[in-house]
Motif scaffolding. Structure first.
Motif, PDB file in Angstrom:
ATOM      1  N   TYR A 158     -28.880  98.649 113.407  1.00  0.00           N
ATOM      2  CA  TYR A 158     -29.222  98.158 112.070  1.00  0.00           C
ATOM      3  C   TYR A 158     -29.017  96.662 112.164  1.00  0.00           C
ATOM      4  CZ  TYR A 158     -30.726  98.288 107.376  1.00  0.00           C
ATOM      5  OH  TYR A 158     -31.501  98.119 106.259  1.00  0.00           O
TER       6      TYR A 158
ATOM      7  N   GLY B 290     -33.070 100.145 111.905  1.00  0.00           N
ATOM      8  CA  GLY B 290     -33.187 100.222 110.454  1.00  0.00           C
ATOM      9  C   GLY B 290     -33.720  98.945 109.831  1.00  0.00           C
ATOM     10  N   GLY B 291     -34.033  99.047 108.543  1.00  0.00           N
ATOM     11  CA  GLY B 291     -34.488  97.878 107.788  1.00  0.00           C
ATOM     12  C   GLY B 291     -35.968  97.634 107.978  1.00  0.00           C
TER      13      GLY B 291
ATOM     14  N   GLU C 263     -24.498 101.443  94.569  1.00  0.00           N
ATOM     15  CA  GLU C 263     -25.447 102.551  94.718  1.00  0.00           C
ATOM     16  C   GLU C 263     -25.054 103.704  93.806  1.00  0.00           C
ATOM     17  OE1 GLU C 263     -25.798 101.463  99.493  1.00  0.00           O
ATOM     18  OE2 GLU C 263     -24.430 103.002  98.764  1.00  0.00           O
TER      19      GLU C 263
ATOM     20  N   GLY D  39     -33.068 107.518 109.338  1.00  0.00           N
ATOM     21  CA  GLY D  39     -32.490 106.872 108.153  1.00  0.00           C
ATOM     22  C   GLY D  39     -31.081 107.331 107.812  1.00  0.00           C
ATOM     23  N   THR D  40     -30.464 108.132 108.696  1.00  0.00           N
ATOM     24  CA  THR D  40     -29.032 108.432 108.577  1.00  0.00           C
ATOM     25  C   THR D  40     -28.381 107.974 109.862  1.00  0.00           C
ATOM     26  OG1 THR D  40     -29.361 110.365 107.179  1.00  0.00           O
ATOM     27  CG2 THR D  40     -27.299 110.267 108.389  1.00  0.00           C
TER      28      THR D  40
ATOM     29  N   GLY E 135     -25.855 108.623 104.581  1.00  0.00           N
ATOM     30  CA  GLY E 135     -27.287 108.928 104.442  1.00  0.00           C
ATOM     31  C   GLY E 135     -27.633 109.602 103.131  1.00  0.00           C
ATOM     32  N   SER E 136     -26.930 109.210 102.050  1.00  0.00           N
ATOM     33  CA  SER E 136     -27.159 109.885 100.760  1.00  0.00           C
ATOM     34  C   SER E 136     -28.618 109.850 100.321  1.00  0.00           C
ATOM     35  CB  SER E 136     -26.324 109.240  99.660  1.00  0.00           C
ATOM     36  OG  SER E 136     -25.014 109.083 100.056  1.00  0.00           O
ATOM     37  N   SER E 137     -29.330 108.788 100.720  1.00  0.00           N
ATOM     38  CA  SER E 137     -30.731 108.722 100.269  1.00  0.00           C
ATOM     39  C   SER E 137     -31.593 109.774 100.979  1.00  0.00           C
ATOM     40  CB  SER E 137     -31.304 107.320 100.457  1.00  0.00           C
ATOM     41  OG  SER E 137     -31.246 106.965 101.804  1.00  0.00           O
ATOM     42  N   ASN E 138     -31.028 110.435 101.973  1.00  0.00           N
ATOM     43  CA  ASN E 138     -31.743 111.529 102.637  1.00  0.00           C
ATOM     44  C   ASN E 138     -31.564 112.865 101.925  1.00  0.00           C
ATOM     45  OD1 ASN E 138     -33.068 110.260 104.689  1.00  0.00           O
ATOM     46  ND2 ASN E 138     -31.587 110.725 106.274  1.00  0.00           N
TER      47      ASN E 138
ATOM     48  N   LYS F  12     -26.579  95.820 107.118  1.00  0.00           N
ATOM     49  CA  LYS F  12     -26.296  96.742 106.009  1.00  0.00           C
ATOM     50  C   LYS F  12     -25.057  97.600 106.251  1.00  0.00           C
ATOM     51  CE  LYS F  12     -28.336 100.675 103.545  1.00  0.00           C
ATOM     52  NZ  LYS F  12     -29.417 101.652 103.489  1.00  0.00           N
ATOM     53  N   LEU F  13     -24.771  97.911 107.502  1.00  0.00           N
ATOM     54  CA  LEU F  13     -23.726  98.910 107.760  1.00  0.00           C
ATOM     55  C   LEU F  13     -22.334  98.300 107.650  1.00  0.00           C
ATOM     56  CD1 LEU F  13     -25.376 101.057 110.565  1.00  0.00           C
ATOM     57  CD2 LEU F  13     -25.546 101.251 108.087  1.00  0.00           C
ATOM     58  N   ARG F  14     -21.431  99.064 107.049  1.00  0.00           N
ATOM     59  CA  ARG F  14     -20.067  98.572 106.809  1.00  0.00           C
ATOM     60  C   ARG F  14     -19.244  98.656 108.097  1.00  0.00           C
ATOM     61  NH1 ARG F  14     -23.376 100.898 103.024  1.00  0.00           N
ATOM     62  NH2 ARG F  14     -22.944 100.060 100.957  1.00  0.00           N
TER      63      ARG F  14
ATOM     64  N   PHE G 299     -29.747 102.344 119.205  1.00  0.00           N
ATOM     65  CA  PHE G 299     -29.884 102.373 117.747  1.00  0.00           C
ATOM     66  C   PHE G 299     -29.361 101.048 117.227  1.00  0.00           C
ATOM     67  CE2 PHE G 299     -27.962 102.550 113.597  1.00  0.00           C
ATOM     68  CZ  PHE G 299     -29.023 103.016 112.842  1.00  0.00           C
TER      69      PHE G 299
ATOM     70  N   TYR H  61     -36.409 107.648 114.340  1.00  0.00           N
ATOM     71  CA  TYR H  61     -35.633 107.057 113.252  1.00  0.00           C
ATOM     72  C   TYR H  61     -35.657 107.984 112.048  1.00  0.00           C
ATOM     73  CZ  TYR H  61     -33.535 103.684 110.133  1.00  0.00           C
ATOM     74  OH  TYR H  61     -32.668 103.068 109.271  1.00  0.00           O
TER      75      TYR H  61
HETATM   76  P1  AFP Z   1     -27.672 105.632 102.297  1.00  0.00           P
HETATM   77  O1  AFP Z   1     -26.287 106.270 102.357  1.00  0.00           O
HETATM   78  O2  AFP Z   1     -27.876 104.752 101.115  1.00  0.00           O
HETATM   79  O3  AFP Z   1     -28.746 106.632 102.484  1.00  0.00           O
HETATM   80  O4  AFP Z   1     -27.736 104.627 103.535  1.00  0.00           O
HETATM   81  C1  AFP Z   1     -27.686 105.143 104.819  1.00  0.00           C
HETATM   82  C2  AFP Z   1     -27.412 104.036 105.740  1.00  0.00           C
HETATM   83  O5  AFP Z   1     -26.258 103.332 105.359  1.00  0.00           O
HETATM   84  C3  AFP Z   1     -27.284 104.499 107.194  1.00  0.00           C
HETATM   85  O6  AFP Z   1     -26.866 105.824 107.298  1.00  0.00           O
HETATM   86  C4  AFP Z   1     -28.652 104.285 107.771  1.00  0.00           C
HETATM   87  O7  AFP Z   1     -28.619 103.987 109.136  1.00  0.00           O
HETATM   88  C5  AFP Z   1     -29.203 103.130 106.975  1.00  0.00           C
HETATM   89  O8  AFP Z   1     -28.519 103.126 105.731  1.00  0.00           O
HETATM   90  C6  AFP Z   1     -30.673 103.257 106.732  1.00  0.00           C
HETATM   91  O9  AFP Z   1     -31.117 102.153 106.030  1.00  0.00           O
HETATM   92  P2  AFP Z   1     -32.684 101.820 105.840  1.00  0.00           P
HETATM   93  O10 AFP Z   1     -33.191 102.843 104.867  1.00  0.00           O
HETATM   94  O11 AFP Z   1     -32.684 100.444 105.296  1.00  0.00           O
HETATM   95  O12 AFP Z   1     -33.373 101.915 107.191  1.00  0.00           O
END
Ligand code: AFP
Length: 305
Positions: free
Chosen positions: A231, A185-186, A51, A213-214, A101-104, A241-243, A229, A211
């Motif tokens: 994922y 999520g997803g 990413e 997204g973080t 939640g960097s995409s936020n 997705k989550l580590r 909650f 929801y």
């Molecule tokens: P980012 O760090 O890429 O924003 O991902 C955040 C995350 O890892 C976690 O914080 C959220 O629960 C999950 O991804 C959201 O993922 P979706 O956008 O696929 O729902």
């Protein structure tokens, strides 16, 4: 009279090494929070998951790693933003998602940070967690953590002289047993069948969809209102997705300490054994009855019933 973080840790008998890492996290969070509005730009760097990193991803990673190592209590710091751990000479093995939640960032939605404090070399299971913490950079900067004796939450308060102190907001936080909110999520059409079936029943049972997204923000709502909650395991990504080390296990630890339950769909999420730093897992956390019910549905499907 308000209770400061330092006073609380002393009174609660939290071991010195864990206290020092929690205080380091709190101090650094003020710097990260102050920097957040000014470092949203994407860089050309890419993290180990492929990413693109923002300036604040890098700032938060470097700030937390440096202050944790400076305590002298830390054996290693592993981070979602680094391909290898940084080593120290102490005993606490820290795994962190320095900015969850960097995409936020671009949409100005809530962000957070997550920390797991392990007693063994990473990777290892959540059974070796001595404590875990998360920060919310929402309207309030809060630090929520557990060192094995319940869950406490502190809020950053700024004094007239500009200094910031963390004071106790809530102690012995317990998740409500009756669920009010849910968030998964997803993409819905990629959820495995038992998850789709279970989630479809949520609204009929009176729960509200929440929801953002973080993980930190969504988890925080479930901890406050009760619910679930997740994922989930996806058809195209069965391991979710989550580590495990940076996100799932630390939050599972806090959820468990609040009287909730966290599962990978097949049982206690704290038992998952990662084989690499970046391993992922499906994760479901929340009010115990709801999470156990989903577990049963997933297990029944696996058994072919
Ligand atoms: P980012 O760090 O890429 O924003 O991902 C955040 C995350 O890892 C976690 O914080 C959220 O629960 C999950 O991804 C959201 O993922 P979706 O956008 O696929 O729902």
């Amino acid at each position: 009279m308000s209770t400061s973080l330092g006073t609380y840790l002393t009174r609660a008998g939290v071991p010195g090494d864990l206290s020092s890492v929690l205080l380091a996290v709190a101090n650094s969070s003020v710097k990260v929070s102050d920097q957040l509005p000014f470092s949203a730009a994407l860089t050309t760097n890419v993290n180990p998951s492929g990413e693109r990193q923002t300036e604040i991803d890098i700032f938060a990673n470097d700030e937390f790693a440096a202050s944790l190592l400076a305590t002298g209590s830390v054996a290693e710091v592993a981070s979602e933003e680094m391909s290898e751990s940084k080593k120290g000479s102490g005993k606490v093995h820290v795994a962190m998602d320095p900015l969850d939640g960097s995409s936020n960032i671009s949409t100005n939605n809530p962000l957070g940070s997550i920390f797991g404090f392990y007693s063994g070399a990473l990777p290892c299971s959540g059974l070796l967690l001595r404590g875990a913490a998360y920060l919310t950079y929402g309207p309030m900067l809060t630090l929520t953590f557990s060192t094995g004796a319940g869950v406490a939450r502190f809020v950053a308060v700024r004094g007239a002289d500009g200094s910031t102190e963390f004071t106790l907001l809530e102690d012995k936080i317990m998740i409500p047993l009756k669920g009010e909110v849910f968030g998964l999520g997803g993409p819905r059409n990629d959820w495995v069948e038992p998850v789709e079936h279970f989630v479809s029943s949520m609204e009929a049972r009176g729960l509200k969809l929440r929801y953002g997204g973080t993980f930190v923000g969504d988890f925080n709502q479930v901890l406050g209102y009760g619910g679930i909650f997740g994922y989930p395991s996806l058809k195209k990504k069965p391991k979710g997705k989550l580590r495990i080390l940076y996100e799932a296990a630390p939050m599972a630890y806090i959820m468990t300490q609040s009287g909730g339950y966290a599962s990978d769909g097949h049982g206690d999420a704290l038992l998952i054994e990662p084989t690499s730093l970046a391993d992922t897992t499906p994760i479901y956390l929340g009010s115990p009855e709801l999470v156990s019910e989903l577990d049963s549905l997933i297990r029944a499907k696996d058994l072919g019933s």
